[in-house]
Design an enzyme around this catalytic site. Structure first.
Site, mmCIF file in Angstrom:
data_model
loop_
_atom_site.group_PDB
_atom_site.id
_atom_site.type_symbol
_atom_site.label_atom_id
_atom_site.label_comp_id
_atom_site.label_asym_id
_atom_site.label_seq_id
_atom_site.Cartn_x
_atom_site.Cartn_y
_atom_site.Cartn_z
ATOM 1 N N ARG A 107 0.872 -1.234 0.187
ATOM 2 C CA ARG A 107 -0.070 -0.117 0.058
ATOM 3 C C ARG A 107 0.693 1.124 -0.065
ATOM 4 O O ARG A 107 0.546 2.276 0.048
ATOM 5 C CB ARG A 107 -0.924 0.089 1.387
ATOM 6 N N LYS A 127 2.188 6.277 1.718
ATOM 7 C CA LYS A 127 1.696 5.123 2.420
ATOM 8 C C LYS A 127 0.225 5.255 2.549
ATOM 9 O O LYS A 127 -0.356 6.205 3.059
ATOM 10 C CB LYS A 127 2.319 5.050 3.566
ATOM 11 N N ASP A 139 -6.512 -3.939 0.723
ATOM 12 C CA ASP A 139 -7.174 -2.918 0.075
ATOM 13 C C ASP A 139 -6.233 -1.489 -0.483
ATOM 14 O O ASP A 139 -6.686 -0.896 -1.049
ATOM 15 C CB ASP A 139 -8.333 -2.236 0.723
ATOM 16 N N ASP A 266 10.525 -7.466 8.071
ATOM 17 C CA ASP A 266 10.098 -6.790 6.956
ATOM 18 C C ASP A 266 9.940 -5.174 7.650
ATOM 19 O O ASP A 266 9.570 -4.195 6.925
ATOM 20 C CB ASP A 266 8.816 -6.937 6.175
HETATM 21 P P1 AMP Z 1 2.680 -3.833 8.146
HETATM 22 O O1 AMP Z 1 1.942 -4.611 9.080
HETATM 23 O O2 AMP Z 1 2.068 -2.538 7.840
HETATM 24 O O3 AMP Z 1 4.249 -3.666 8.308
HETATM 25 O O4 AMP Z 1 2.339 -4.647 6.695
HETATM 26 C C1 AMP Z 1 2.702 -5.845 6.258
HETATM 27 C C2 AMP Z 1 2.510 -6.177 4.890
HETATM 28 O O5 AMP Z 1 1.245 -6.143 4.755
HETATM 29 C C3 AMP Z 1 3.435 -5.481 3.969
HETATM 30 O O6 AMP Z 1 3.664 -5.901 2.833
HETATM 31 C C4 AMP Z 1 2.200 -4.420 3.600
HETATM 32 O O7 AMP Z 1 2.369 -3.610 2.575
HETATM 33 C C5 AMP Z 1 0.843 -5.186 3.791
HETATM 34 N N1 AMP Z 1 -0.200 -4.491 4.036
HETATM 35 C C6 AMP Z 1 -0.511 -4.057 5.390
HETATM 36 N N2 AMP Z 1 -1.847 -3.360 5.019
HETATM 37 C C7 AMP Z 1 -2.286 -3.483 3.922
HETATM 38 C C8 AMP Z 1 -3.290 -3.153 2.996
HETATM 39 N N3 AMP Z 1 -4.322 -2.325 3.877
HETATM 40 N N4 AMP Z 1 -3.247 -3.177 1.783
HETATM 41 C C9 AMP Z 1 -2.526 -3.897 1.280
HETATM 42 N N5 AMP Z 1 -1.326 -4.244 1.719
HETATM 43 C C10 AMP Z 1 -1.154 -4.101 3.355
HETATM 44 MG MG MG Z 2 5.494 -3.101 7.396
#
Ligand code: AMP
Ligand code: MG
Length: 502
Positions: A107, A127, A139, A266
């Site tokens: 995203r 973001k 989404d 990540d």
């Molecule tokens: P995060 O927990 O924010 O570090 O995200 C972990 C993974 O999930 C990363 O690859 C993000 O890009 C993906 N991700 C988190 N929220 C969304 C979202 N609403 N739509 C698409 N990808 C997401």
């Molecule tokens: Mg992340």
């Protein structure tokens, strides 16, 4: 809105409008396998929520650009600044201990890198800018709530002197986004020297595409560790520096009582920055097993686990770098982690006690204090701040401190030790307080403060976001009139639950 901090002359001479930003997109020049090029998804009727002039200065952008009617169009992704080359970065990572072979920016979209006049380059990443090839079930959006949390906390960490990504602005939209409840969308613009993470290396290791690991390592070294460029053992030294930076970062988090909440690989910056703010929390009542992430039922990322998890994550990085750094070499580096963490962490805690000299037993003194704080359920931030006012005169009972502890006799015994320790280095109270006030913050981003700003912003009043941004820029200053922002969450306030869903 934050007013421009620069004199007019500097602005016109050294600042660039949105059309003149000095892009130099090095990541986009890496082979296609590292990213997917795409445009952001338009965000309906975007409006500016908050703008951070300090961060704008990093990319030589004058603060008055934020007053432009089309500003929100740019930082929603609806319009692209000339020179940008939008892309989503590929990465993988270990999430809660399990390897996930493909993550990537699901995203977030990197608009490009801006080279400023000081010669630094800053990634500009939006973001919440819509779906990408890495979105999986997501989404592609971010909600206003989590965007405000990231915005404020990244600047709060910077204010505390802790390495962090930065935040330029938040743009909102009334378009609905569904999480546990219906919320609205926002886009936060994040600035960082690099968004490369441990998982950016892991993805190629598990795909057995070892040449790409070298390409990425060479890229990161040339750009961010230029002093290693050309050395025969550059990869070992690179890993060594990441180990050191990560150990230092963990020590800094522990010292201010910050829990990240989602220390997946990540979310681990290759530059040792605090990265990807989600369900983080600053500890209020001191509890070493504090879990800030409501989804973290096992407490993998509990406060006291963070240093260990830092090492676990570095081991995952070292594994991914095995085509470049032999295992014997990387295990020797990883074995040093603990010593680096403890040396630096002890130095930070010593400063928090206002001690100038290093002495055997200092850590015991800290641990004894922490144990008492835990027993008495004291506020971590405020107790350290109050300790600055400790009176080391032999006849002083230090009532203000003593009366905060349930076990006053234990405090008296500890105070006697502390007093002796201070006298042993000829410490002067007023000077010690001045030193302590520079390392023990008065203001941290307590969840309830963020929540108040969020609730008001959800009603279209963004003034509290701006107020907190200003407050947290100077967390060590007293800031008369702002004292209530130093108070822990009111007892009657329901515990705010923050989880991975954002
Ligand atoms: P995060 O927990 O924010 O570090 O995200 C972990 C993974 O999930 C990363 O690859 C993000 O890009 C993906 N991700 C988190 N929220 C969304 C979202 N609403 N739509 C698409 N990808 C997401
Ligand atoms: Mg992340």
């Amino acid at each position: 809105m934050v007013k421009c901090a620069y004199p007019e002359s500097i602005q016109s001479e050294h600042m660039n409008t949105l059309e003149q930003l000095n892009f130099d997109n090095t990541f986009a020049r890496l082979p296609d396998v590292f990213h997917s090029r795409l445009d952001p998804t338009p965000l309906p009727a975007p409006y500016l929520v908050s703008f951070n002039a300090d961060a704008a200065a990093l990319i030589d952008m004058p603060a008055d650009e934020a007053a432009r009617p089309d500003f929100a169009e740019y930082f929603s992704g609806n319009r692209l600044p000339p020179g940008s080359e939008p892309l989503a970065m590929l990465y993988a990572g270990h999430q809660f201990g399990y390897y996930v072979p493909q993550l990537g920016d699901g995203r977030a979209i990197l608009l490009g890198e801006i080279r400023n006049r000081a010669g630094e380059t800053w990634d500009v990443q939006i973001k919440g800018a819509g779906r990408t090839p890495y979105s999986r079930q997501g989404d592609g959006r971010a909600v206003l709530r989590s965007s405000i949390r990231e915005y404020l906390c990244s600047e709060a960490m910077h204010g505390l002197g802790i390495p962090s990504t930065r935040a330029l602005c938040i743009v909102g939209s009334d378009v609905p986004v569904y999480r546990e409840t219906r919320e609205t969308a926002a886009v936060i613009t994040r600035l960082a020297p690099s968004h490369v993470r441990f998982g950016s290396f892991e993805v190629f290791y598990y795909r057995q595409q070892y040449a790409h690991i070298a390409t990425l390592a060479d890229y990161v070294i040339a750009k961010h560790f230029p002093h290693l460029h050309g050395l025969a053992d550059k990869y070992v030294r690179f890993l060594q520096e990441v180990v050191t930076r990560t150990a230092h970062l963990m020590a800094q988090w522990q010292a201010v009582g910050f829990a990240h909440g989602v220390m997946n690989t990540d979310n681990m910056s290759i530059l040792g920055l605090t990265f990807d703010y989600g369900p983080f929390g600053f500890m209020e009542r001191y509890d070493p097993a504090f879990i800030c992430n409501h989804s973290d039922t096992e407490g993998r990322y509990a406060f006291h686990q963070q240093p260990q998890i830092g090492l676990w994550n570095l081991s995952a990085l070292a594994q991914a770098l095995t085509p470049l750094v032999a295992e014997e070499e990387s295990s020797a580096l990883l074995e040093n982690y603990s010593a680096i963490f403890w040396t630096y962490g002890t130095a930070l805690m010593r400063q928090k006690l206002g001690l100038s000299q290093a002495q055997e037993g200092d850590l015991d003194l800290v641990i004894a204090l922490l144990d008492m704080m835990q027993d008495s359920q004291l506020d971590y931030t405020n107790l350290f701040r109050d300790l600055g006012r400790f009176d080391s005169a032999p006849d002083s009972v230090n009532e203000m401190l003593r009366d905060q502890f349930v076990d006053r006799a234990a405090f008296n015994a500890w105070a006697a030790r502390y007093r002796t320790r201070l006298h042993g280095e000829a410490s002067v109270d007023a000077e010690r307080k001045a030193r302590m006030d520079k390392v023990n913050p008065k203001y941290v981003l307590r969840n309830h403060l963020a929540q108040t700003a969020i609730s008001q912003a959800q009603q279209r009043d963004f003034s509290e976001v701006d107020r907190l941004l200003r407050l947290l820029r100077a967390p060590y200053a007293e800031q008369p009139g702002m004292e209530r922002y130093a108070l822990p969450a009111p007892a009657e306030m329901p515990r705010i639950e923050v989880s991975c869903s954002s």
